[in-house]
Design a protein around this motif. Structure first.
Motif, mmCIF file in Angstrom:
data_model
loop_
_atom_site.group_PDB
_atom_site.id
_atom_site.type_symbol
_atom_site.label_atom_id
_atom_site.label_comp_id
_atom_site.label_asym_id
_atom_site.label_seq_id
_atom_site.Cartn_x
_atom_site.Cartn_y
_atom_site.Cartn_z
ATOM 1 N N ARG A 121 0.846 -1.197 0.000
ATOM 2 C CA ARG A 121 0.000 0.000 0.000
ATOM 3 C C ARG A 121 0.877 1.240 0.000
ATOM 4 N N ILE A 122 0.645 2.131 -0.942
ATOM 5 C CA ILE A 122 1.392 3.383 -1.027
ATOM 6 C C ILE A 122 0.732 4.425 -0.138
ATOM 7 N N PHE A 123 1.463 4.872 0.874
ATOM 8 C CA PHE A 123 0.968 5.926 1.755
ATOM 9 C C PHE A 123 1.213 7.268 1.072
ATOM 10 N N ASN A 124 0.149 8.011 0.866
ATOM 11 C CA ASN A 124 0.216 9.271 0.129
ATOM 12 C C ASN A 124 -0.270 10.412 1.020
ATOM 13 N N PRO A 125 0.650 11.125 1.689
ATOM 14 C CA PRO A 125 0.244 12.187 2.624
ATOM 15 C C PRO A 125 -0.565 13.301 1.960
ATOM 16 N N GLY A 126 -0.377 13.503 0.662
ATOM 17 C CA GLY A 126 -1.064 14.595 -0.018
ATOM 18 C C GLY A 126 -2.429 14.232 -0.570
ATOM 19 N N GLY A 127 -2.883 13.012 -0.362
ATOM 20 C CA GLY A 127 -4.172 12.614 -0.930
ATOM 21 C C GLY A 127 -4.506 11.181 -0.588
ATOM 22 N N LYS A 128 -5.198 10.506 -1.506
ATOM 23 C CA LYS A 128 -5.627 9.127 -1.264
ATOM 24 C C LYS A 128 -4.462 8.154 -1.392
ATOM 25 N N ASP A 129 -4.532 7.093 -0.614
ATOM 26 C CA ASP A 129 -3.561 6.018 -0.749
ATOM 27 C C ASP A 129 -3.898 5.147 -1.959
ATOM 28 N N TYR A 130 -2.937 4.305 -2.324
ATOM 29 C CA TYR A 130 -3.121 3.370 -3.435
ATOM 30 C C TYR A 130 -2.531 2.021 -3.052
ATOM 31 N N TYR A 131 -2.961 1.000 -3.777
ATOM 32 C CA TYR A 131 -2.336 -0.316 -3.669
ATOM 33 C C TYR A 131 -1.496 -0.578 -4.911
ATOM 34 N N ILE A 132 -0.494 -1.433 -4.745
ATOM 35 C CA ILE A 132 0.214 -2.022 -5.881
ATOM 36 C C ILE A 132 -0.206 -3.480 -5.951
ATOM 37 N N SER A 133 -0.675 -3.909 -7.108
ATOM 38 C CA SER A 133 -1.128 -5.294 -7.260
ATOM 39 C C SER A 133 0.053 -6.202 -7.582
ATOM 40 N N ASP A 134 -0.204 -7.498 -7.595
ATOM 41 C CA ASP A 134 0.857 -8.459 -7.893
ATOM 42 C C ASP A 134 1.263 -8.445 -9.360
ATOM 43 N N ARG A 135 0.608 -7.612 -10.162
ATOM 44 C CA ARG A 135 1.024 -7.429 -11.564
ATOM 45 C C ARG A 135 1.646 -6.051 -11.787
ATOM 46 N N GLY A 136 1.877 -5.310 -10.706
ATOM 47 C CA GLY A 136 2.492 -4.000 -10.818
ATOM 48 C C GLY A 136 1.514 -2.884 -11.103
ATOM 49 N N GLU A 137 0.217 -3.177 -11.080
ATOM 50 C CA GLU A 137 -0.799 -2.146 -11.315
ATOM 51 C C GLU A 137 -0.960 -1.282 -10.065
ATOM 52 N N ILE A 138 -1.219 -0.010 -10.272
ATOM 53 C CA ILE A 138 -1.522 0.903 -9.168
ATOM 54 C C ILE A 138 -3.026 1.107 -9.150
ATOM 55 N N ILE A 139 -3.665 0.689 -8.058
ATOM 56 C CA ILE A 139 -5.126 0.732 -7.970
ATOM 57 C C ILE A 139 -5.538 1.464 -6.698
ATOM 58 N N PRO A 140 -6.704 2.112 -6.715
ATOM 59 C CA PRO A 140 -7.159 2.852 -5.528
ATOM 60 C C PRO A 140 -7.466 1.915 -4.363
ATOM 61 N N VAL A 141 -7.488 2.479 -3.172
ATOM 62 C CA VAL A 141 -7.899 1.691 -2.016
ATOM 63 C C VAL A 141 -9.418 1.538 -2.014
ATOM 64 N N PHE A 145 -12.894 -2.641 2.286
ATOM 65 C CA PHE A 145 -11.963 -3.627 2.831
ATOM 66 C C PHE A 145 -10.549 -3.070 2.790
ATOM 67 N N THR A 146 -9.773 -3.383 3.841
ATOM 68 C CA THR A 146 -8.374 -2.959 3.916
ATOM 69 C C THR A 146 -7.486 -4.192 3.943
ATOM 70 N N ALA A 147 -6.573 -4.274 2.995
ATOM 71 C CA ALA A 147 -5.662 -5.418 2.932
ATOM 72 C C ALA A 147 -4.511 -5.219 3.906
ATOM 73 N N ARG A 148 -4.113 -6.296 4.548
ATOM 74 C CA ARG A 148 -2.975 -6.253 5.467
ATOM 75 C C ARG A 148 -1.702 -6.521 4.678
ATOM 76 N N VAL A 149 -1.115 -5.443 4.181
ATOM 77 C CA VAL A 149 0.077 -5.548 3.343
ATOM 78 C C VAL A 149 1.112 -4.540 3.822
ATOM 79 N N MET A 150 2.309 -4.681 3.304
ATOM 80 C CA MET A 150 3.398 -3.777 3.655
ATOM 81 C C MET A 150 3.104 -2.361 3.152
ATOM 82 N N VAL A 151 3.547 -1.361 3.937
ATOM 83 C CA VAL A 151 3.327 0.045 3.587
ATOM 84 C C VAL A 151 4.543 0.576 2.830
ATOM 85 N N LEU A 152 4.277 1.383 1.818
ATOM 86 C CA LEU A 152 5.318 2.056 1.047
ATOM 87 C C LEU A 152 5.158 3.559 1.212
ATOM 88 N N SER A 153 6.269 4.271 1.355
ATOM 89 C CA SER A 153 6.207 5.726 1.471
ATOM 90 C C SER A 153 7.431 6.331 0.803
#
Length: 258
Positions: A121-141, A145-153
């Motif tokens: 999960r990409i932590f984005n202080p300036g706006g909404k967070d995003y997820y990175i999928s297992d195919r490298g896609e960037i998708i909205p949260v 449901f909230t996935a228990r995954v590692m945080v990126l900043s």
């Protein structure tokens, strides 16, 4: 004319009436059955790749199929159902990775949807967070449901937030590293957060111990993780789990502990 001929003629005349009638009704039944076989009798939705992440459900997909209940599909002739168009609409759902819509031999509309699997999960202080999928896609949260995954900043991710993929040159290397961690049971349990600056230099915040790990870039990341495993297996048990505040893995064949 014999008395036996009279009943035979009556039977023959009766059969001339009954047989065509039977053929007629059988034909109607056969045509009716054929017509019924051409109808969409039921919709069956199967969602794959969930693994405990429930971003989409059957109701979400049924809303797309029926346009929120505006269009009838069940009991509609299949010739009037645009399966490819429905498939494309389902694939527009933000958590659907791919979909297949087809008719089976029972007259059912089958929908197989592959859910996108978040690995970080990409932590984005300036706006909404995003997820990175297992195919490298960037998708909205998701609000559901909230996935228990590692945080990126860090500033590295800012240019990617308006893109669909984390797969250019620098992004691909980092994605491969993140995917490696996610698939490894030990490291995925150890790392809580990766902070990545605009140069691609990584700092790792562990789940349990307090050491900040200065990892550097992703070059030869497997060797760096091997050194870090030595730190966990040999140094910490001997010196104490919270004795060091910082571990530097950026230099070849060295582990610098402060």
């Amino acid at each position: 004319m014999s008395s036996n001929m009279q009943p035979k003629r009556k039977i023959y005349s009766a059969l001339k009436i009954i047989i065509p009638a039977l053929v007629f009704f059988v034909s109607i039944g056969f045509v009716g059955k054929k017509q019924e076989e051409k109808l969409c009798r039921k919709i069956i939705v199967r969602i794959e790749n969930q693994d405990g992440n429930f971003f989409i459900n059957e109701g979400d997909i049924m809303d797309v199929v029926t346009k929120n209940g505006q269009e009838m599909v069940v009991n509609l002739p299949f010739e009037n159902v645009k399966l490819k168009e429905i498939e494309e609409r389902i694939e527009q759902l933000k958590f659907v990775q791919s979909a297949q819509v087809y008719r089976d031999l029972s007259g059912y509309m089958m929908i197989d949807a592959m859910q996108a699997k978040p690995i970080a999960r990409i932590f984005n202080p300036g706006g909404k967070d995003y997820y990175i999928s297992d195919r490298g896609e960037i998708i909205p949260v998701s609000d559901r449901f909230t996935a228990r995954v590692m945080v990126l900043s860090g500033s590295f991710f800012k240019p990617y937030l308006n893109k669909n993929m984390l797969l250019d040159d620098a992004g691909r290397d980092l994605f491969n590293f993140i995917k490696f961690i996610e698939k490894d049971r030990f490291w995925s349990a150890q790392f809580a957060q990766l902070e990545v600056d605009k140069r691609g230099m990584i700092k790792i915040y562990p789940q349990v111990t307090k050491q900040l790990i200065e990892f550097g870039n992703t070059f030869e990341y497997a060797n760096k993780l091997s050194k870090l495993k030595i730190f966990y297996d040999k140094i910490l048990p001997d010196r104490g789990w919270n004795r060091y505040d910082r571990v530097n893995l950026q230099f070849k064949d060295q582990i610098i502990c402060e």
